[in-house]
Design a protein around this motif. Structure first.
Motif, PDB file in Angstrom:
ATOM      1  N   ASN A 115     -31.282  38.819 -13.910  1.00  0.00           N
ATOM      2  CA  ASN A 115     -31.060  40.167 -13.404  1.00  0.00           C
ATOM      3  C   ASN A 115     -30.072  40.161 -12.244  1.00  0.00           C
ATOM      4  N   TYR A 116     -30.179  39.153 -11.407  1.00  0.00           N
ATOM      5  CA  TYR A 116     -29.347  39.058 -10.233  1.00  0.00           C
ATOM      6  C   TYR A 116     -27.924  38.623 -10.588  1.00  0.00           C
ATOM      7  N   LEU A 117     -27.831  37.639 -11.478  1.00  0.00           N
ATOM      8  CA  LEU A 117     -26.544  36.990 -11.735  1.00  0.00           C
ATOM      9  C   LEU A 117     -25.680  37.701 -12.782  1.00  0.00           C
ATOM     10  N   CYS A 118     -26.318  38.154 -13.871  1.00  0.00           N
ATOM     11  CA  CYS A 118     -25.521  38.528 -15.039  1.00  0.00           C
ATOM     12  C   CYS A 118     -25.158  40.012 -15.092  1.00  0.00           C
ATOM     13  N   ASP A 119     -24.063  40.259 -15.800  1.00  0.00           N
ATOM     14  CA  ASP A 119     -23.637  41.640 -15.998  1.00  0.00           C
ATOM     15  C   ASP A 119     -24.073  42.153 -17.360  1.00  0.00           C
ATOM     16  N   ARG A 120     -24.369  41.213 -18.243  1.00  0.00           N
ATOM     17  CA  ARG A 120     -24.732  41.574 -19.598  1.00  0.00           C
ATOM     18  C   ARG A 120     -25.796  40.583 -20.039  1.00  0.00           C
ATOM     19  N   VAL A 121     -26.710  41.032 -20.890  1.00  0.00           N
ATOM     20  CA  VAL A 121     -27.769  40.121 -21.283  1.00  0.00           C
ATOM     21  C   VAL A 121     -28.132  40.298 -22.753  1.00  0.00           C
ATOM     22  N   TYR A 122     -28.421  39.172 -23.407  1.00  0.00           N
ATOM     23  CA  TYR A 122     -28.933  39.190 -24.783  1.00  0.00           C
ATOM     24  C   TYR A 122     -30.393  38.750 -24.734  1.00  0.00           C
ATOM     25  N   VAL A 123     -31.227  39.452 -25.476  1.00  0.00           N
ATOM     26  CA  VAL A 123     -32.640  39.081 -25.522  1.00  0.00           C
ATOM     27  C   VAL A 123     -32.936  38.469 -26.881  1.00  0.00           C
ATOM     28  N   MET A 124     -33.531  37.288 -26.849  1.00  0.00           N
ATOM     29  CA  MET A 124     -33.773  36.566 -28.077  1.00  0.00           C
ATOM     30  C   MET A 124     -35.264  36.436 -28.337  1.00  0.00           C
ATOM     31  N   LYS A 125     -35.635  36.569 -29.619  1.00  0.00           N
ATOM     32  CA  LYS A 125     -37.049  36.394 -29.977  1.00  0.00           C
ATOM     33  C   LYS A 125     -37.112  35.786 -31.368  1.00  0.00           C
ATOM     34  N   ASP A 126     -37.830  34.685 -31.484  1.00  0.00           N
ATOM     35  CA  ASP A 126     -38.010  33.990 -32.763  1.00  0.00           C
ATOM     36  C   ASP A 126     -36.699  33.790 -33.531  1.00  0.00           C
ATOM     37  N   GLY A 127     -35.665  33.369 -32.827  1.00  0.00           N
ATOM     38  CA  GLY A 127     -34.421  33.039 -33.500  1.00  0.00           C
ATOM     39  C   GLY A 127     -33.519  34.212 -33.811  1.00  0.00           C
ATOM     40  N   ARG A 128     -33.888  35.390 -33.329  1.00  0.00           N
ATOM     41  CA  ARG A 128     -33.010  36.542 -33.541  1.00  0.00           C
ATOM     42  C   ARG A 128     -32.690  37.178 -32.205  1.00  0.00           C
ATOM     43  N   ILE A 129     -31.506  37.795 -32.142  1.00  0.00           N
ATOM     44  CA  ILE A 129     -31.191  38.563 -30.948  1.00  0.00           C
ATOM     45  C   ILE A 129     -31.692  39.975 -31.180  1.00  0.00           C
ATOM     46  N   VAL A 130     -32.705  40.380 -30.406  1.00  0.00           N
ATOM     47  CA  VAL A 130     -33.319  41.687 -30.656  1.00  0.00           C
ATOM     48  C   VAL A 130     -32.631  42.806 -29.887  1.00  0.00           C
ATOM     49  N   GLU A 131     -31.956  42.441 -28.815  1.00  0.00           N
ATOM     50  CA  GLU A 131     -31.271  43.496 -28.082  1.00  0.00           C
ATOM     51  C   GLU A 131     -30.255  42.923 -27.111  1.00  0.00           C
ATOM     52  N   ASP A 132     -29.199  43.696 -26.836  1.00  0.00           N
ATOM     53  CA  ASP A 132     -28.325  43.312 -25.737  1.00  0.00           C
ATOM     54  C   ASP A 132     -28.089  44.527 -24.871  1.00  0.00           C
ATOM     55  N   SER A 133     -27.854  44.262 -23.598  1.00  0.00           N
ATOM     56  CA  SER A 133     -27.770  45.376 -22.669  1.00  0.00           C
ATOM     57  C   SER A 133     -26.758  45.073 -21.574  1.00  0.00           C
ATOM     58  N   VAL A 134     -26.065  46.098 -21.122  1.00  0.00           N
ATOM     59  CA  VAL A 134     -25.097  45.940 -20.038  1.00  0.00           C
ATOM     60  C   VAL A 134     -25.722  46.495 -18.766  1.00  0.00           C
ATOM     61  N   LYS A 135     -25.502  45.790 -17.682  1.00  0.00           N
ATOM     62  CA  LYS A 135     -26.117  46.207 -16.420  1.00  0.00           C
ATOM     63  C   LYS A 135     -25.485  47.515 -15.933  1.00  0.00           C
ATOM     64  N   GLN A 136     -26.355  48.453 -15.592  1.00  0.00           N
ATOM     65  CA  GLN A 136     -25.872  49.716 -15.022  1.00  0.00           C
ATOM     66  C   GLN A 136     -26.653  50.022 -13.761  1.00  0.00           C
ATOM     67  N   ASP A 137     -25.936  50.297 -12.675  1.00  0.00           N
ATOM     68  CA  ASP A 137     -26.565  50.538 -11.375  1.00  0.00           C
ATOM     69  C   ASP A 137     -27.544  49.430 -11.002  1.00  0.00           C
ATOM     70  N   GLY A 138     -27.170  48.215 -11.295  1.00  0.00           N
ATOM     71  CA  GLY A 138     -27.986  47.077 -10.860  1.00  0.00           C
ATOM     72  C   GLY A 138     -29.177  46.749 -11.730  1.00  0.00           C
ATOM     73  N   THR A 139     -29.393  47.447 -12.830  1.00  0.00           N
ATOM     74  CA  THR A 139     -30.516  47.068 -13.706  1.00  0.00           C
ATOM     75  C   THR A 139     -30.096  47.130 -15.173  1.00  0.00           C
ATOM     76  N   PHE A 140     -30.917  46.495 -15.974  1.00  0.00           N
ATOM     77  CA  PHE A 140     -30.709  46.544 -17.419  1.00  0.00           C
ATOM     78  C   PHE A 140     -31.671  47.567 -18.016  1.00  0.00           C
ATOM     79  N   VAL A 141     -31.198  48.275 -19.022  1.00  0.00           N
ATOM     80  CA  VAL A 141     -32.068  49.238 -19.699  1.00  0.00           C
ATOM     81  C   VAL A 141     -32.232  48.794 -21.154  1.00  0.00           C
ATOM     82  N   PHE A 142     -33.482  48.752 -21.611  1.00  0.00           N
ATOM     83  CA  PHE A 142     -33.742  48.288 -22.969  1.00  0.00           C
ATOM     84  C   PHE A 142     -34.472  49.334 -23.785  1.00  0.00           C
TER      85      PHE A 142
END
Ligand SMILES: Nc1ncnc2c1ncn2[C@@H]1O[C@H](COP(=O)(O)OP(=O)(O)O)[C@@H](O)[C@H]1O
Ligand SMILES: [Mg+2]
Lengths: 265, 232
Positions: free
Chosen positions: B195-222
């Motif tokens: 949360n602190y370091l990245c501007d964009r994040v991919y969320v992985m679960k059981d070998g799949r990417i379930v979501e990706d999100s771009v940081k807005q106003d300092g937080t990620f929205v999923f």
């Protein structure tokens, strides 16, 4: 620590044996082959601290020179089997795959042949002297070394630092020497120590059987061989002292190996 | 710069064959700070190994838009610094390894870079066993950035370190990104750090990417419930 003192004791004993045989010329009290027919079968005592043999030769002197031969053969052959074993094991372990399978199959086949057969075959062809003997023991003694190098390589080549090295483009020879061999030194050292004890034992056994080093060269094995007849007429000192030295040499090397194995692996 | 399309990876043979990665899509542009999060066992390290060409994939494609030697522009830092450093080599020897082909004053260059990771000359002659866990990971990190890669993959590199050192290393990554324009793929299960370091994040679960999100106003929205739960 108690075991540390014992370790130092065995190292010191072995060191002492190596030292007096290496500098045999300094310590010996008579020329090696000087015969004195007036003084055959003299019991240990004045002038000859360990007595004389059937030709009146000084047993102590021959013991030192014989040790030089026996230990030279042992060290030389161990060095040879180390080189062969490391090369064979490195290729097998590093390359892997079917090359590894084939090489291990061959190794098993070689191991299953009793080394006495090799020795007899070699002796028949080469009529070896001291260096022939070294060669024979060397080329029949590398099997365990090769196995250990192979298994260490298989374990180590998956290590992260080896993966990193490949990514950095480090050349293969550097990966093998710097990463793989460098980290196999301890088990390699231990197996080499045991090989050394084995080599002493093989030289002694073969010479004792009369198929080792030619009788003209003194070695511990040859001295034992000659002592067989002398024992019958009560000249116990001719066989006892080489026997004791062989015993303590093999024992000290084995203890050193055991302790290294336990402490560092 | 890096584009991963429909990548799948399976391990094992026959009936035991098991999919570890399924339909992975991911991209990283120049100078991006991208996070990859997921529970342990979700396949993050496997994906990292695929990107680094240490293993082959079963399906899909990974393209990297830099010519020349791949490993000069893409590097990885492994999680376990102890395993990543040859225990018999000094820090100096380890740091010289990637610079084998460099011309000029390699030693001087290393000394210059040491301060970047708050280490000094005295560390050069030490063995890995004579370093603390944090120092070891900094050496490990430094070795990978000596070739000035354009993309650096960090596989859980702070997970086993204490908070203070974690912070130091994360700050360093941020600086590398700002000063050298180094893109970073930061793999972690520690969401605070991501949360602190990245501007964009991919969320992985059981070998799949379930979501990706771009940081807005300092937080990620999923929107995906798993990702929401993870980042709660
Ligand atoms: N070489 C391998 N052979 C078989 N299975 C593997 C191998 N490497 C990883 N796996 C499996 O793949 C899954 C994902 O592992 P990994 O990528 O290490 O996950 P993560 O890094 O997210 O913790 C795990 O279930 C693991 O057991
Ligand atoms: Mg992992």
């Amino acid at each position: 620590m108690k075991s540390n003192k014992i370790f130092i004791f065995w190292c010191a004993l072995f060191g002492l044996i190596v030292l007096i045989t290496v500098f045999a010329n300094l310590f010996s009290t008579y020329p090696v082959n000087e015969m004195n027919m007036d003084k055959v079968y003299m019991a240990p005592g004045d002038g000859h601290i360990l007595g004389t043999d059937h030709l009146g030769r000084d047993v102590f002197t021959r013991l030192l020179h014989g040790g030089k031969v026996t230990l030279t053969v042992a060290f030389g052959s161990v060095l040879l089997s180390l080189v062969i074993g490391v090369m064979y094991g490195s290729v097998s372990g590093y390359v892997g795959g079917w090359v590894d399978s084939a090489m291990m199959r061959l190794l098993e086949a070689l191991i299953s042949i009793p080394s006495l057969i090799f020795v007899l075959a070699f002796q028949a062809v080469m009529q070896g002297g001291m260096w022939g003997m070294t060669f024979i023991i060397g080329v029949t003694g590398w099997f365990t070394t090769a196995r250990i190098v192979r298994s260490e390589f298989i374990r180590l080549k998956e290590a992260d630092y080896v993966k990193m090295a490949r990514m950095f483009g480090t050349p293969i020879w550097r990966i093998i020497t710097g990463h793989l061999l460098r980290n196999s030194v301890t088990p390699l050292f231990v197996v080499t120590i045991f090989n050394l004890a084995g080599a002493v034992f093989i030289e002694v056994s073969l010479s004792f059987l009369g198929i080792g080093i030619p009788p003209s060269i003194p070695s511990w094995g040859n001295m034992l061989y000659n002592a067989q007849n002398d024992l019958l007429i009560g000249a116990w000192w001719i066989g006892l002292f080489p026997g004791l030295l062989i015993f303590f040499t093999v024992l000290s090397i084995n203890f050193i190996g055991e302790m290294l194995k336990d402490s560092r692996l | 710069m890096l584009k991963i399309e429909h990548v799948a990876k399976r391990y094992g043979r026959g009936r035991q064959r098991k999919g570890v990665l399924e339909d992975i899509n991911l991209s990283i542009g120049k100078g991006d700070l991208v996070g990859l999060v997921g529970e342990s066992g979700s396949g993050k390290s496997t994906l990292a190994r695929l990107i680094m060409r240490l293993e082959t994939m079963d399906e899909g494609e990974i393209s990297f838009s830099r010519s020349g030697n791949f490993y000069d522009s893409c590097q990885i830092v492994f999680q376990n610094a102890t395993a990543a450093l040859n225990p018999t080599w000094t820090v100096r020897a380890s740091l010289l390894e990637p610079l084998r082909l460099m011309k000029g004053d390699r030693e001087g260059y290393i000394k210059e870079m040491l301060s970047l990771v708050s280490l000094s000359d005295v560390h050069l002659d030490r063995l890995p066993s004579e370093l603390s866990g944090g120092e070891r990971q900094r050496v490990n990190l430094l070795r990978s950035i000596l070739v000035k890669p354009e993309l650096l993959i960090c596989d859980e590199i702070v997970s086993s370190l204490d908070r203070l050192i974690q912070k130091e290393i994360v700050e360093l990554l941020k600086r590398l990104n700002e000063e050298m324009g180094m893109a970073i793929l930061f793999i972690s299960h520690d969401l605070k750090v991501v949360n602190y370091l990245c501007d964009r994040v991919y969320v992985m679960k059981d070998g799949r990417i379930v979501e990706d999100s771009v940081k807005q106003d300092g937080t990620f929205v999923f929107s995906h419930p798993y990702a929401q739960r993870l980042f709660e």
